[in-house]
Design a protein around this motif. Structure first.
Motif, PDB file in Angstrom:
ATOM      1  N   TYR A 114       0.837  -1.208   0.000  1.00 51.39           N
ATOM      2  CA  TYR A 114       0.000   0.000   0.000  1.00 51.39           C
ATOM      3  C   TYR A 114       0.873   1.259   0.000  1.00 51.39           C
ATOM      4  O   TYR A 114       0.625   2.207  -0.750  1.00 51.39           O
ATOM      5  CB  TYR A 114      -0.923  -0.016   1.208  1.00 51.39           C
ATOM      6  N   LEU A 115       1.931   1.259   0.831  1.00 46.34           N
ATOM      7  CA  LEU A 115       2.794   2.441   0.900  1.00 46.34           C
ATOM      8  C   LEU A 115       3.543   2.637  -0.431  1.00 46.34           C
ATOM      9  O   LEU A 115       3.703   3.773  -0.898  1.00 46.34           O
ATOM     10  CB  LEU A 115       3.786   2.309   2.061  1.00 46.34           C
ATOM     11  N   ALA A 116       3.957   1.536  -1.046  1.00 46.15           N
ATOM     12  CA  ALA A 116       4.623   1.642  -2.347  1.00 46.15           C
ATOM     13  C   ALA A 116       3.663   2.230  -3.392  1.00 46.15           C
ATOM     14  O   ALA A 116       4.049   3.086  -4.199  1.00 46.15           O
ATOM     15  CB  ALA A 116       5.118   0.262  -2.796  1.00 46.15           C
ATOM     16  N   ALA A 117       2.401   1.788  -3.347  1.00 46.61           N
ATOM     17  CA  ALA A 117       1.394   2.312  -4.269  1.00 46.61           C
ATOM     18  C   ALA A 117       1.120   3.789  -3.993  1.00 46.61           C
ATOM     19  O   ALA A 117       0.891   4.575  -4.930  1.00 46.61           O
ATOM     20  CB  ALA A 117       0.106   1.507  -4.159  1.00 46.61           C
ATOM     21  N   LYS A 118       1.149   4.202  -2.720  1.00 41.29           N
ATOM     22  CA  LYS A 118       0.964   5.619  -2.376  1.00 41.29           C
ATOM     23  C   LYS A 118       2.110   6.461  -2.952  1.00 41.29           C
ATOM     24  O   LYS A 118       1.890   7.589  -3.407  1.00 41.29           O
ATOM     25  CB  LYS A 118       0.903   5.807  -0.854  1.00 41.29           C
ATOM     26  N   CYS A 119       3.325   5.916  -2.951  1.00 39.44           N
ATOM     27  CA  CYS A 119       4.451   6.630  -3.570  1.00 39.44           C
ATOM     28  C   CYS A 119       4.195   6.826  -5.060  1.00 39.44           C
ATOM     29  O   CYS A 119       4.418   7.916  -5.607  1.00 39.44           O
ATOM     30  CB  CYS A 119       5.742   5.845  -3.371  1.00 39.44           C
ATOM     31  N   LEU A 120       3.707   5.769  -5.718  1.00 37.80           N
ATOM     32  CA  LEU A 120       3.419   5.855  -7.143  1.00 37.80           C
ATOM     33  C   LEU A 120       2.263   6.818  -7.418  1.00 37.80           C
ATOM     34  O   LEU A 120       2.253   7.504  -8.444  1.00 37.80           O
ATOM     35  CB  LEU A 120       3.100   4.458  -7.684  1.00 37.80           C
ATOM     36  N   GLU A 121       1.316   6.896  -6.480  1.00 33.42           N
ATOM     37  CA  GLU A 121       0.227   7.876  -6.614  1.00 33.42           C
ATOM     38  C   GLU A 121       0.793   9.291  -6.611  1.00 33.42           C
ATOM     39  O   GLU A 121       0.431  10.121  -7.458  1.00 33.42           O
ATOM     40  CB  GLU A 121      -0.767   7.721  -5.462  1.00 33.42           C
ATOM     41  N   GLU A 122       1.685   9.569  -5.678  1.00 32.46           N
ATOM     42  CA  GLU A 122       2.276  10.912  -5.593  1.00 32.46           C
ATOM     43  C   GLU A 122       3.114  11.230  -6.836  1.00 32.46           C
ATOM     44  O   GLU A 122       3.223  12.388  -7.235  1.00 32.46           O
ATOM     45  CB  GLU A 122       3.143  11.030  -4.335  1.00 32.46           C
ATOM     46  N   LEU A 123       3.673  10.193  -7.450  1.00 35.32           N
ATOM     47  CA  LEU A 123       4.466  10.381  -8.660  1.00 35.32           C
ATOM     48  C   LEU A 123       3.600  10.407  -9.912  1.00 35.32           C
ATOM     49  O   LEU A 123       4.118  10.532 -11.031  1.00 35.32           O
ATOM     50  CB  LEU A 123       5.513   9.255  -8.768  1.00 35.32           C
ATOM     51  N   LYS A 124       2.266  10.258  -9.725  1.00 34.86           N
ATOM     52  CA  LYS A 124       1.297  10.271 -10.823  1.00 34.86           C
ATOM     53  C   LYS A 124       1.532   9.140 -11.833  1.00 34.86           C
ATOM     54  O   LYS A 124       1.217   9.268 -13.011  1.00 34.86           O
ATOM     55  CB  LYS A 124       1.322  11.624 -11.567  1.00 34.86           C
ATOM     56  N   GLU A 125       2.095   8.035 -11.347  1.00 35.22           N
ATOM     57  CA  GLU A 125       2.308   6.856 -12.202  1.00 35.22           C
ATOM     58  C   GLU A 125       1.172   5.877 -11.928  1.00 35.22           C
ATOM     59  O   GLU A 125       1.299   4.910 -11.173  1.00 35.22           O
ATOM     60  CB  GLU A 125       3.686   6.252 -11.927  1.00 35.22           C
ATOM     61  N   TRP A 126       0.032   6.155 -12.565  1.00 34.33           N
ATOM     62  CA  TRP A 126      -1.216   5.494 -12.169  1.00 34.33           C
ATOM     63  C   TRP A 126      -1.275   4.024 -12.569  1.00 34.33           C
ATOM     64  O   TRP A 126      -1.775   3.192 -11.801  1.00 34.33           O
ATOM     65  CB  TRP A 126      -2.398   6.262 -12.765  1.00 34.33           C
ATOM     66  N   HIS A 127      -0.798   3.683 -13.743  1.00 32.45           N
ATOM     67  CA  HIS A 127      -0.824   2.277 -14.157  1.00 32.45           C
ATOM     68  C   HIS A 127       0.068   1.432 -13.242  1.00 32.45           C
ATOM     69  O   HIS A 127      -0.314   0.327 -12.835  1.00 32.45           O
ATOM     70  CB  HIS A 127      -0.364   2.135 -15.615  1.00 32.45           C
ATOM     71  N   GLN A 128       1.264   1.958 -12.921  1.00 24.66           N
ATOM     72  CA  GLN A 128       2.159   1.251 -12.002  1.00 24.66           C
ATOM     73  C   GLN A 128       1.547   1.141 -10.614  1.00 24.66           C
ATOM     74  O   GLN A 128       1.738   0.135  -9.910  1.00 24.66           O
ATOM     75  CB  GLN A 128       3.520   1.946 -11.920  1.00 24.66           C
ATOM     76  N   CYS A 129       0.798   2.188 -10.220  1.00 24.28           N
ATOM     77  CA  CYS A 129       0.115   2.175  -8.913  1.00 24.28           C
ATOM     78  C   CYS A 129      -0.871   1.009  -8.848  1.00 24.28           C
ATOM     79  O   CYS A 129      -0.884   0.237  -7.880  1.00 24.28           O
ATOM     80  CB  CYS A 129      -0.594   3.509  -8.697  1.00 24.28           C
ATOM     81  N   LEU A 130      -1.686   0.860  -9.902  1.00 26.25           N
ATOM     82  CA  LEU A 130      -2.654  -0.241  -9.937  1.00 26.25           C
ATOM     83  C   LEU A 130      -1.949  -1.583  -9.969  1.00 26.25           C
ATOM     84  O   LEU A 130      -2.373  -2.547  -9.309  1.00 26.25           O
ATOM     85  CB  LEU A 130      -3.559  -0.097 -11.162  1.00 26.25           C
TER      86      LEU A 130
END
Length: 547
Positions: free
Chosen positions: A76-92
């Protein structure tokens, strides 16, 4: 280093975070993780980096730990980092594959159990699966897949009713119809101590219910115990003056046309909390309806100074220019608001209305259609599209869009009023009567001046059906709300004229002409009424002589 010294360092990290000394927290967390290699300490180090906005470094440390596949907090925290980086596909991708079934249940498609890392502590925690569902929703919304975003927001609030942010996104972004909102709220599993939260959530949803129903919702939260289970009976009593709750009440006043009451309440709220943005939005809407251009100017100036990157600020500027009828400037600022936040529904509605005010129908339609696509739970875009078709006398198309608005929100009286107008213009007077009566039946509060045209329209329809007594009754009800309506006096005069009550007809033609001395219809009909009255007087005299 001895264990007690490491524990002291962990305490230093926690204290640095609580004091927002993130560089210090990062420094000491790094040393603790290096000393212990404990997953909990690695997680704490990544957390401090996230709080210090070092998202790439936090993500690198989480990936390097090799714990992400086993621990949903890491994932979840790794996905939150990707959210802040606006890397949405990687976040999912980081969150793993999952799907929501038709009942809102989440099915993970990997080997992890989304529940097994929830901790049992003294503090109540929001279920990690709920947080993950919410983050999926945000990612899908950023990717403009609003259907999937809606499903995951619903899954988040169902997984844990404490995930308020998910409900806020669904409501503020108009993702659900009125009926869907009710169904969602009724499906939530609240604990006994969360009865107050259930009542609070019901106050947040669309507010076109009857006044008695709405007041009952607010009373449930406002009274001391209110049937709400709580170990502290004074808890709900303190909510009586809660700004969020009173902002809901102000929104209710606005939606049922009580603009002055709404403005007075939001004025009090903004004195108490000048930066409460929900109250600010409702305050702007009420000021617009009341034509308070000075208030709009002051609010807009303040918002642009304090929040130059918020859509709300430029929306406020657009409202000011709209209020003073400078529609070009108004449009530019509504457009800027939509560019800053494409999910800010009021700006899209304002954008369309600014075009409509200058009868630029194609551009207005384009704005309203965009709003209808972005906000499937908001009936206003379809309502305004219907009004644009009405303006061009395309009554059949107008009726179709009004019916679509009705399907989304079956309790807004304005929708029924417009359907009545369509029926009247199409010479379907029986149907018009039904729609206008439905309008009056759905008005949430007592009749106010804004509903005077509905009463007049209903009276016109009854007159067309030659039901003159019913028509006169509704004209008189309209006069009780407003005594400055030419249409009411003219309609009443003409109805009396049709009944051969020439004296009353002459009286009301005169009252209509007092409001508009050059009105052609009333001038001509007054002449006819005077002739008819003279002729009747002459006929009566002749009868007396013959007798």
């Amino acid at each position: 280093m001895r264990e007690e010294n490491v524990e002291k360092l962990r305490g230093v990290v926690r204290d640095c975070v609580s004091k927002h000394l993130y560089s210090s927290a990062i420094f000491f967390a790094d040393k603790v993780a290096a000393l212990t290699s404990d997953p909990a300490d690695i997680y704490m180090q990544a957390q401090t980096l996230f709080l210090g906005r070092q998202y790439r470094r936090a993500l690198h440390i989480l990936n390097a730990s090799q714990i992400i596949p086993r621990d949903f907090r890491f994932r979840y925290l790794a996905a939150k980092c990707l959210e802040e980086l606006k890397e949405w596909h990687q976040c999912l991708s980081m969150l793993g594959e999952a799907k929501v079934d038709e009942h809102g249940n989440v099915h993970a498609l990997d080997d992890c159990n989304v529940m097994y890392l929830d901790k049992e502590g003294e503090d109540r925690e929001i279920n990690i699966s709920s947080a993950i569902c919410f983050l999926r929703g945000k990612a899908y919304e950023a990717l403009e897949n609003r259907a999937q975003a809606r499903q995951w927001y619903k899954a988040a609030i169902r997984a844990d009713p404490l995930c308020y942010e998910a409900l806020e996104c669904l409501i503020d972004n108009h993702m659900l119809t009125c009926e869907e909102e009710k169904c969602l709220l009724s499906s939530l599993q609240f604990t006994p101590e969360d009865g107050w939260l259930s009542a609070f959530y019901s106050c947040l949803t669309k507010k076109y219910d009857k006044e008695s129903v709405i007041e009952a919702k607010f009373t449930e939260l406002e009274k001391e115990n209110g049937g709400i289970s709580s170990p502290d009976s004074s808890f709900t009593h303190t909510l009586k003056n809660n700004t969020d709750l009173l902002a809901c009440k102000a929104e209710y006043y606005h939606q049922c046309g009580e603009y002055q009451k709404c403005f007075e309440l939001t004025s009090v709220l903004l004195e108490r909390d000048p930066f409460h943005l929900k109250s600010t939005l409702v305050h702007l809407a009420a000021a617009m309806e009341l034509g308070h251009s000075n208030e709009l100017y002051l609010m807009a100036s303040s918002l642009v100074k304090d929040y130059p990157q918020r859509a709300l600020s430029w929306f406020a500027v657009g409202c000011y220019y709209y209020c003073i009828k400078k529609y070009d400037q108004s449009r530019r600022h509504f457009c800027k608001a939509t560019n800053l936040d494409a999910t800010f529904a009021p700006a899209w509605i304002g954008f369309g209305n600014a075009y409509a005010a200058q009868e630029e129908g194609d551009q207005a339609m384009a704005a309203f259609r965009t709003a209808a696509r972005l906000f499937p739970g908001c009936h206003l875009p379809n309502l305004y599209i219907g009004m644009e078709y009405m303006r061009t006398h395309s009554f059949k198309l107008a009726g179709q869009f009004f019916m679509q608005a009705k399907a989304i929100c079956p309790t807004d009286p304005l929708v029924y009023n417009e359907l009545g107008v369509v029926a009247y213009q199409s010479k379907e007077y029986q149907k018009a009567v039904r729609w206008f009566e439905k309008t009056l039946g759905n008005i949430p509060s007592s009749l106010s001046e804004m509903w005077e045209p509905t009463l007049v329209n209903l009276a016109h329809a009854y007159r067309k059906l030659k039901m003159y007594n019913e028509a006169i009754s509704y004209y008189e009800k309209a006069l009780a709300l407003s005594t400055r309506s030419l249409s009411t006096y003219a309609g009443l005069a003409y109805t009396y004229h049709l009944q051969d009550n020439f004296n009353s007809a002459i009286t009301y033609y005169h009252k209509a002409l007092w409001l508009k001395p050059d009105d052609q219809f009333c001038t001509e009909m007054l002449t006819l009424a005077l002739v008819d009255e003279c002729r009747r007087g002459t006929d009566q005299k002749n009868e007396i002589r013959r007798s």
